[in-house]
Design a protein around this motif. Structure first.
Motif, mmCIF file in Angstrom:
data_model
loop_
_atom_site.group_PDB
_atom_site.id
_atom_site.type_symbol
_atom_site.label_atom_id
_atom_site.label_comp_id
_atom_site.label_asym_id
_atom_site.label_seq_id
_atom_site.Cartn_x
_atom_site.Cartn_y
_atom_site.Cartn_z
ATOM 1 N N ASP A 1 0.846 -1.191 0.000
ATOM 2 C CA ASP A 1 0.000 0.000 0.000
ATOM 3 C C ASP A 1 0.881 1.240 0.000
ATOM 4 O O ASP A 1 1.769 1.375 0.843
ATOM 5 C CB ASP A 1 -0.916 0.007 1.229
ATOM 6 C CG ASP A 1 -1.895 -1.160 1.212
ATOM 7 O OD1 ASP A 1 -2.399 -1.474 0.125
ATOM 8 O OD2 ASP A 1 -2.130 -1.748 2.284
ATOM 9 N N LEU A 2 0.616 2.144 -0.930
ATOM 10 C CA LEU A 2 1.399 3.364 -1.072
ATOM 11 C C LEU A 2 0.516 4.588 -0.916
ATOM 12 O O LEU A 2 -0.647 4.580 -1.312
ATOM 13 C CB LEU A 2 2.092 3.410 -2.436
ATOM 14 C CG LEU A 2 3.149 2.348 -2.732
ATOM 15 C CD1 LEU A 2 3.618 2.464 -4.176
ATOM 16 C CD2 LEU A 2 4.325 2.487 -1.775
ATOM 17 N N GLY A 3 1.065 5.638 -0.341
ATOM 18 C CA GLY A 3 0.392 6.916 -0.228
ATOM 19 C C GLY A 3 1.431 8.025 -0.302
ATOM 20 O O GLY A 3 2.611 7.800 0.001
ATOM 21 N N ALA A 4 1.016 9.219 -0.708
ATOM 22 C CA ALA A 4 1.970 10.312 -0.856
ATOM 23 C C ALA A 4 1.316 11.631 -0.475
ATOM 24 O O ALA A 4 0.085 11.779 -0.523
ATOM 25 C CB ALA A 4 2.507 10.369 -2.280
ATOM 26 N N PHE A 5 2.163 12.606 -0.084
ATOM 27 C CA PHE A 5 1.715 13.946 0.309
ATOM 28 C C PHE A 5 2.707 14.958 -0.238
ATOM 29 O O PHE A 5 3.882 14.663 -0.414
ATOM 30 C CB PHE A 5 1.655 14.091 1.837
ATOM 31 C CG PHE A 5 0.860 13.037 2.539
ATOM 32 C CD1 PHE A 5 -0.484 13.219 2.805
ATOM 33 C CD2 PHE A 5 1.458 11.854 2.951
ATOM 34 C CE1 PHE A 5 -1.222 12.242 3.450
ATOM 35 C CE2 PHE A 5 0.740 10.876 3.602
ATOM 36 C CZ PHE A 5 -0.616 11.071 3.852
ATOM 37 N N THR A 6 2.235 16.170 -0.451
ATOM 38 C CA THR A 6 3.130 17.274 -0.765
ATOM 39 C C THR A 6 2.399 18.577 -0.479
ATOM 40 O O THR A 6 1.170 18.587 -0.251
ATOM 41 C CB THR A 6 3.607 17.224 -2.224
ATOM 42 O OG1 THR A 6 4.699 18.135 -2.393
ATOM 43 C CG2 THR A 6 2.496 17.612 -3.182
ATOM 44 N N ASP A 7 3.142 19.695 -0.493
ATOM 45 C CA ASP A 7 2.529 20.988 -0.207
ATOM 46 C C ASP A 7 3.393 22.109 -0.765
ATOM 47 O O ASP A 7 4.597 21.953 -0.972
ATOM 48 C CB ASP A 7 2.334 21.181 1.308
ATOM 49 C CG ASP A 7 3.637 21.074 2.083
ATOM 50 O OD1 ASP A 7 4.211 22.119 2.420
ATOM 51 O OD2 ASP A 7 4.077 19.940 2.349
ATOM 52 N N ILE A 8 2.746 23.236 -1.025
ATOM 53 C CA ILE A 8 3.405 24.468 -1.468
ATOM 54 C C ILE A 8 2.979 25.568 -0.510
ATOM 55 O O ILE A 8 1.800 25.678 -0.162
ATOM 56 C CB ILE A 8 3.019 24.825 -2.908
ATOM 57 C CG1 ILE A 8 3.455 23.704 -3.862
ATOM 58 C CG2 ILE A 8 3.655 26.153 -3.336
ATOM 59 C CD1 ILE A 8 3.035 23.934 -5.295
ATOM 60 N N ASN A 9 3.935 26.392 -0.060
ATOM 61 C CA ASN A 9 3.676 27.369 0.987
ATOM 62 C C ASN A 9 4.052 28.774 0.552
ATOM 63 O O ASN A 9 5.042 28.985 -0.159
ATOM 64 C CB ASN A 9 4.465 27.011 2.247
ATOM 65 C CG ASN A 9 4.077 25.652 2.798
ATOM 66 O OD1 ASN A 9 3.160 25.529 3.593
ATOM 67 N ND2 ASN A 9 4.787 24.616 2.370
ATOM 68 N N LEU A 10 3.262 29.735 1.010
ATOM 69 C CA LEU A 10 3.542 31.157 0.837
ATOM 70 C C LEU A 10 3.507 31.805 2.211
ATOM 71 O O LEU A 10 2.512 31.689 2.929
ATOM 72 C CB LEU A 10 2.508 31.808 -0.088
ATOM 73 C CG LEU A 10 2.558 33.340 -0.179
ATOM 74 C CD1 LEU A 10 3.857 33.798 -0.822
ATOM 75 C CD2 LEU A 10 1.355 33.872 -0.953
ATOM 76 N N ASN A 11 4.606 32.481 2.594
ATOM 77 C CA ASN A 11 4.707 33.166 3.884
ATOM 78 C C ASN A 11 4.921 34.651 3.629
ATOM 79 O O ASN A 11 5.891 35.039 2.961
ATOM 80 C CB ASN A 11 5.866 32.611 4.713
ATOM 81 C CG ASN A 11 5.818 31.103 4.833
ATOM 82 O OD1 ASN A 11 6.669 30.403 4.292
ATOM 83 N ND2 ASN A 11 4.819 30.587 5.514
ATOM 84 N N VAL A 12 4.020 35.496 4.149
ATOM 85 C CA VAL A 12 4.067 36.929 3.894
ATOM 86 C C VAL A 12 4.024 37.682 5.218
ATOM 87 O O VAL A 12 2.961 37.763 5.854
ATOM 88 C CB VAL A 12 2.884 37.374 3.001
ATOM 89 C CG1 VAL A 12 3.010 38.859 2.665
ATOM 90 C CG2 VAL A 12 2.819 36.541 1.728
ATOM 91 N N PRO A 13 5.159 38.243 5.684
ATOM 92 C CA PRO A 13 5.120 39.116 6.871
ATOM 93 C C PRO A 13 4.401 40.413 6.539
ATOM 94 O O PRO A 13 4.336 40.839 5.373
ATOM 95 C CB PRO A 13 6.610 39.362 7.178
ATOM 96 C CG PRO A 13 7.347 38.319 6.410
ATOM 97 C CD PRO A 13 6.505 38.014 5.199
ATOM 98 N N THR A 14 3.870 41.056 7.559
ATOM 99 C CA THR A 14 3.120 42.291 7.325
ATOM 100 C C THR A 14 4.012 43.407 6.810
ATOM 101 O O THR A 14 3.541 44.302 6.115
ATOM 102 C CB THR A 14 2.424 42.735 8.619
ATOM 103 O OG1 THR A 14 3.380 42.769 9.690
ATOM 104 C CG2 THR A 14 1.304 41.785 8.982
ATOM 105 N N ASP A 15 5.313 43.361 7.157
ATOM 106 C CA ASP A 15 6.224 44.389 6.655
ATOM 107 C C ASP A 15 6.750 44.046 5.262
ATOM 108 O O ASP A 15 7.579 44.773 4.704
ATOM 109 C CB ASP A 15 7.394 44.602 7.612
ATOM 110 C CG ASP A 15 8.173 43.319 7.881
ATOM 111 O OD1 ASP A 15 7.899 42.297 7.212
ATOM 112 O OD2 ASP A 15 9.036 43.332 8.779
#
Length: 436
Positions: free
Chosen positions: A72-86
């Motif tokens: 049994d195989l499973g996979a995950f991934t993600d893309i992130n955006l981080n924006v400080p207020t300054d």
């Protein structure tokens, strides 16, 4: 209705008739679903909701080997955006590509592996590799590289961030030992260990859902964060008890304890001894989801060897090779595995206490095909850093609120605002995560 061959089949079909049962058997083995009744279709609301992970993920029931058993195989991934207020330090990053693989080997034996591909170097790491033997619900033996069981979150939400409601992990068990980039705090607890453990339902108390877990680990390439310093540990023993009442699904209440012995630093007579204790309550229903955890660590640092260098000077006895300096888990380390902070000063002897807690709540909204799940989390951390030469603790608070939108039952968009009080920083995190 079962089809039967004609009593006197035509001459053309007579050689084929004896082969029909064999062909049917081969088709059934090749496609096990043909031998099973088709499952009823899920309702729209059920299809929209993400599947809850097995509880806990590391110890699902292990069936015996059957003709339909497979990898049994499973996979995950993600893309992130981080924006400080300054708007300083805006970052777009690719998260880990995670692969889970499980194989059932028969007679209660199984194996599980978790492998990650990590940007930007795209190196492959073995996060977990576990061999299990589970002859009964009361006893399970696991050997290999596993996640530390000191916290509930670390046991249940692994490197596939799609599994967790939020985009980020609590600071005390962050994989990034150097902090988040917006907060200088480091993780309190080690994430992995290599060793053996036993677990299961306590005999005669299985109807109450009382589970136990105990184990030992030693050395290797796993390191702990001790007083702000990354140090490989020599020995670790742990135990915990958890109550999972069958009559109250999704509820777990538990306590845990770890005792860790570190390898001595070159300027120490012996390594630090650390006692870690914790408690948690987790209710993982979607209405509501409630997780509260607290941990306390007490580090006993041995007296350092005599040295003409003061704490403000670099400890020349530490093995260093600046040409071999590399980044490990977001925290800069030398090729020997020592943190660069270790090279700044000798660690004063004494006892140092640190602690952390977090409380997270979420609620899946019934409208909108149950795709919307708002959440909030509060974190409190107090740290003593002996490598700073002071016993005055650093204290900070983190407040977060966000919304998870399950675009499908395998893709989630998470948007959260985070307030770091120690650096007076506000950050907007956006994450698109997927599972397949």
């Amino acid at each position: 209705m079962q089809l039967r061959p004609h009593a006197n089949p035509p001459l053309l079909w007579r050689p084929v008739v004896p082969l029909m049962p064999l062909c049917a058997t081969l088709l059934t083995l090749a496609h096990p679903a043909l031998a099973q009744d088709e499952a009823p279709a899920a309702s729209t609301s059920e299809a929209a909701r993400p599947a809850l992970p097995d509880f806990p993920i590391e110890s699902p029931a292990t069936p015996l080997l059957t003709p339909s058993s497979r990898l049994d195989l499973g996979a995950f991934t993600d893309i992130n955006l981080n924006v400080p207020t300054d708007l300083e330090g805006v970052n777009v990053g690719i998260g880990q590509v995670v692969v889970h693989a499980r194989a059932h080997l028969g007679s209660g034996f199984s194996t599980f592996g978790e492998f990650t591909l990590n940007s930007p170097s795209w190196d492959v790491r073995v996060e977990r590799l576990i061999f299990d033997w589970e002859p009964s619900d009361a006893f399970k033996l696991s050997v290999g590289r596993m996640h530390s069981p000191v916290t509930w979150w670390n046991q249940n939400f692994h490197h596939g961030v799609w599994l967790q409601t939020t985009a980020t992990r609590p600071q005390m068990i962050s994989f990034n030992r150097g902090g988040t980039g917006h907060s200088p705090g480091a993780a309190l607890l080690e994430s992995h260990f290599k060793g053996a453990r036993i677990s299961g339902l306590l005999p005669f108390l299985d109807r109450a859902g009382l589970r136990y877990l105990a184990g030992v680990a030693s050395g290797g390439d796993d390191s702990g964060v001790r007083d702000g310093v990354t140090v490989p540990y020599a020995f670790m023993t742990f135990a915990n008890l958890a109550l999972e009442p069958p009559d109250v699904p999704f509820l777990r209440v538990g306590i845990t304890g770890n005792y860790v012995v570190d390898y001595p630093l070159p300027n120490q007579k012996k390594g630090a001894r650390t006692l870690e204790t914790g408690a948690h309550i987790a209710y993982t229903s979607d209405r509501p989801e409630l997780i509260v955890e607290g941990v306390m660590t007490t580090d006993h640092v041995a007296e350092s060897k005599r040295s003409p260098l003061s704490n403000e000077q670099t400890t020349s006895s530490l093995p260093t090779d600046m040409s071999g300096t590399h980044m490990s888990g977001g925290h800069e380390t030398t090729s020997t595995g020592m943190s660069t902070s270790t090279m700044q000063r000798a660690v004063p002897a004494g006892s140092y206490q640190s602690g952390a807690l977090y409380a997270q709540v979420a609620w899946r909204i019934a409208r909108g095909k149950e795709r919307f799940k708002p959440y909030a989390r509060y974190e409190y951390t107090t740290l003593q850093h002996p490598d700073h030469g002071s016993k005055d603790p650093e204290v900070w608070h983190i407040v977060m609120a966000g919304l998870r939108v399950d675009l499908t039952n395998r893709i989630a968009l998470k948007t959260e605002g985070v307030r770091y009080t120690d650096t007076d920083t506000n950050v907007l995190n956006m994450q698109l995560s997927a599972a397949w």
